[in-house]
Enzyme design. Sequence first.
Site, mmCIF file in Angstrom:
data_model
loop_
_atom_site.group_PDB
_atom_site.id
_atom_site.type_symbol
_atom_site.label_atom_id
_atom_site.label_comp_id
_atom_site.label_asym_id
_atom_site.label_seq_id
_atom_site.Cartn_x
_atom_site.Cartn_y
_atom_site.Cartn_z
ATOM 1 N N LYS A 106 1.100 -1.067 0.033
ATOM 2 C CA LYS A 106 0.030 -0.066 0.077
ATOM 3 C C LYS A 106 0.810 1.299 -0.039
ATOM 4 C CE LYS A 106 -4.430 1.056 2.253
ATOM 5 N NZ LYS A 106 -5.003 0.811 3.579
HETATM 6 C C1 E4P Z 1 -8.495 1.418 3.746
HETATM 7 O O1 E4P Z 1 -7.634 1.182 3.050
HETATM 8 C C2 E4P Z 1 -8.360 2.615 4.316
HETATM 9 O O2 E4P Z 1 -7.032 2.680 5.144
HETATM 10 C C3 E4P Z 1 -9.406 3.065 5.348
HETATM 11 O O3 E4P Z 1 -10.705 2.693 4.916
HETATM 12 C C4 E4P Z 1 -9.817 4.355 5.967
HETATM 13 O O4 E4P Z 1 -10.751 4.866 6.500
HETATM 14 P P1 E4P Z 1 -11.032 5.784 7.516
HETATM 15 O O5 E4P Z 1 -11.312 7.276 6.765
HETATM 16 O O6 E4P Z 1 -12.500 5.347 8.313
HETATM 17 O O7 E4P Z 1 -10.068 5.690 8.483
#
Ligand code: E4P
Length: 213
Positions: free
Chosen positions: A83
């Site tokens: 990522k």
């Molecule tokens: C997923 O890959 C993201 O890191 C995550 O969905 C972020 O979510 P949030 O905005 O609720 O922290």
Amino acid sequence: MEFFIDTGDVEEIKTAAKWGLINGVTTNPSLIAKSGRKQADVIKEISEIIDGPISAEVIATDVDGMLKEASELAKIHDNVVIKLPLTEAGITVCKMLSDKGIKTNVTLCFSPNQALLAAKNGATYISPFIGRIDDIGHDGMALIEEIRTIYDNYGFQTQILAASVRHSTHVRDAAIVGADVATMPLNVIQKLFKHPLTDIGLETFLKDHQKSL
Ligand code: E4P
């Protein structure tokens, strides 16, 4: 549509895995910090529970640092997806990893142009953060729709991974506009099962069954 669970909590993953609905897992540095454990340990344990893509995020912000971390993360398991943040360095590393056949998830996407950059550099997944866009009074789902149109216009294979999903309506709408994947916290997945008419209907069926005995 594929379902990923968005968590660094292994117990939550075990709970969701039992339903047979989960195709993969996403984590981020905040979720890993919440688990109180080391990222490598968490990712390794997840790989023993879920046989599917597991996103693990780099912390470095420069190209060399990202490449070094990516190489360590990729060693944990074949299912690890690197990522990368949607920055100049992240997009550069995305191209380098994609050229080597390493799967990537480009994260922190908030615009169609950012999604275009990730697709051009061969990202496996693009993660538009719909909840965080809604939080600032904009329309997160419109972004998913715009990315879908752009990717379909040019035949990009990058999968749209709807992220920052906060409620079941996000899941329904992301499915309607054609997101390939939704990553969700456990509580959102649990809410997908729920409908009051299901509960009322089941209660009635069970009462009627008792009368027929
Ligand atoms: C997923 O890959 C993201 O890191 C995550 O969905 C972020 O979510 P949030 O905005 O609720 O922290």
